[in-house]
Design a protein around this motif. Structure first.
Motif, mmCIF file in Angstrom:
data_model
loop_
_atom_site.group_PDB
_atom_site.id
_atom_site.type_symbol
_atom_site.label_atom_id
_atom_site.label_comp_id
_atom_site.label_asym_id
_atom_site.label_seq_id
_atom_site.Cartn_x
_atom_site.Cartn_y
_atom_site.Cartn_z
ATOM 1 N N ARG A 139 0.830 -1.212 0.000
ATOM 2 C CA ARG A 139 0.000 0.000 0.000
ATOM 3 C C ARG A 139 0.870 1.269 0.000
ATOM 4 N N ASN A 140 2.058 1.159 0.541
ATOM 5 C CA ASN A 140 2.959 2.310 0.633
ATOM 6 C C ASN A 140 3.955 2.382 -0.530
ATOM 7 N N GLU A 141 3.881 1.461 -1.457
ATOM 8 C CA GLU A 141 4.779 1.439 -2.611
ATOM 9 C C GLU A 141 4.005 1.860 -3.860
ATOM 10 N N PRO A 142 4.739 2.234 -4.903
ATOM 11 C CA PRO A 142 4.066 2.619 -6.151
ATOM 12 C C PRO A 142 3.242 1.457 -6.720
ATOM 13 N N GLU A 143 2.183 1.824 -7.444
ATOM 14 C CA GLU A 143 1.312 0.814 -8.041
ATOM 15 C C GLU A 143 2.124 -0.083 -8.971
ATOM 16 N N GLY A 144 1.829 -1.363 -8.925
ATOM 17 C CA GLY A 144 2.543 -2.330 -9.763
ATOM 18 C C GLY A 144 3.683 -3.020 -9.041
ATOM 19 N N THR A 145 4.025 -2.554 -7.826
ATOM 20 C CA THR A 145 5.082 -3.195 -7.045
ATOM 21 C C THR A 145 4.583 -4.574 -6.616
ATOM 22 N N THR A 146 5.455 -5.525 -6.605
ATOM 23 C CA THR A 146 5.088 -6.885 -6.182
ATOM 24 C C THR A 146 5.839 -7.252 -4.908
ATOM 25 N N TYR A 147 5.331 -8.273 -4.273
ATOM 26 C CA TYR A 147 5.911 -8.766 -3.022
ATOM 27 C C TYR A 147 5.851 -10.279 -3.081
ATOM 28 N N SER A 148 6.872 -10.919 -2.603
ATOM 29 C CA SER A 148 6.938 -12.373 -2.626
ATOM 30 C C SER A 148 6.833 -12.918 -1.203
ATOM 31 N N LEU A 149 6.060 -13.962 -1.047
ATOM 32 C CA LEU A 149 5.897 -14.608 0.258
ATOM 33 C C LEU A 149 5.727 -16.103 0.018
ATOM 34 N N VAL A 150 6.574 -16.895 0.658
ATOM 35 C CA VAL A 150 6.529 -18.347 0.480
ATOM 36 C C VAL A 150 6.529 -19.010 1.847
ATOM 37 N N VAL A 151 5.633 -19.956 2.025
ATOM 38 C CA VAL A 151 5.599 -20.769 3.242
ATOM 39 C C VAL A 151 5.516 -22.225 2.794
ATOM 40 N N ASP A 152 6.452 -23.014 3.240
ATOM 41 C CA ASP A 152 6.462 -24.428 2.863
ATOM 42 C C ASP A 152 5.660 -25.219 3.892
ATOM 43 N N VAL A 153 4.397 -25.452 3.568
ATOM 44 C CA VAL A 153 3.495 -26.198 4.460
ATOM 45 C C VAL A 153 3.456 -27.639 3.977
ATOM 46 N N PRO A 154 3.712 -28.585 4.859
ATOM 47 C CA PRO A 154 3.703 -29.986 4.423
ATOM 48 C C PRO A 154 2.297 -30.425 4.002
ATOM 49 N N PRO A 155 2.222 -31.362 3.080
ATOM 50 C CA PRO A 155 0.896 -31.792 2.588
ATOM 51 C C PRO A 155 0.034 -32.473 3.656
ATOM 52 N N HIS A 156 0.629 -32.899 4.736
ATOM 53 C CA HIS A 156 -0.142 -33.585 5.774
ATOM 54 C C HIS A 156 -0.648 -32.634 6.867
ATOM 55 N N TYR A 157 -0.676 -31.334 6.601
ATOM 56 C CA TYR A 157 -1.096 -30.380 7.632
ATOM 57 C C TYR A 157 -2.546 -30.611 8.076
ATOM 58 N N SER A 158 -3.361 -31.215 7.213
ATOM 59 C CA SER A 158 -4.768 -31.468 7.565
ATOM 60 C C SER A 158 -5.081 -32.964 7.486
#
Length: 185
Positions: A95-114
């Motif tokens: 919200r505080n960056e110019p329009e079109g800025t991207t952000y990367s977020l990765v979380v490695d959740v194991p497939p057996h979480y549920s």
């Protein structure tokens, strides 16, 4: 003995004689057999029915408790690892960056979480309708978040503000449902 008493005695003896000489009702054995069969069926049906109803209620409660325990533990992990805060930080940053800025977020959740949900999804019908609905919605929303945040998900290569805002909304909805489910147990 007077003649009247003798007549009365004779009439009484005649009535007794008629009663003892009359033929029994030929349907009486059939009535007795049917009555016995019906009484036996009722006597065997109700205990079996009650035992089966108890077994169904117990199974339903066990499934519900397992699913809610898993949701509770997932909520605890989400809180401990501050996953929602990470998404909120990304939204704040974008919200505080110019329009079109991207952000990367990765979380490695194991497939057996549920795992509990996956194993008991076929039994969700034995849980009360409202609770079952909320459990399914919770898991579907959480799974959407997990799929987006996993390596090679849409957030791993960088995403714009709108996508993070949508993710925040979905995640908040899942957490609200999770907290409501846990609170009612």
């Amino acid at each position: 003995m007077s003649p009247e008493e003798i007549n009365s005695l004779a009439e009484t003896l005649k009535i007794i004689s008629d009663i003892t000489e009359s033929q029994p009702d030929p349907w009486l054995p059939i009535y007795a057999a049917l009555g016995g069969a019906i009484a036996g069926a009722i006597a065997s049906f109700f205990p079996t029915w009650l035992i089966e109803k108890h077994r169904e209620r117990t199974f339903s409660k066990q499934i519900e408790n397992c699913l809610l325990a898993e949701i509770s533990s997932l909520m605890e992990i989400i809180d401990q690892r501050n996953y929602l805060s990470a998404i909120e930080e990304a939204v704040h940053y974008l919200r505080n960056e110019p329009e079109g800025t991207t952000y990367s977020l990765v979380v490695d959740v194991p497939p057996h979480y549920s795992r509990v949900y996956q194993e008991n999804c076929k039994n969700i019908g034995v849980v009360k309708n409202e609770i079952a609905r909320d459990i399914v919605i919770f898991h579907q929303l959480i799974d959407a978040v997990v799929q987006d945040l996993k390596p090679n998900g849409i957030f791993s290569s960088g995403t714009k503000l709108e996508t993070f805002e949508e993710m925040e909304k979905i995640f908040n909805q899942a957490l609200t449902i999770g907290h409501e489910l846990i609170k009612n147990t």
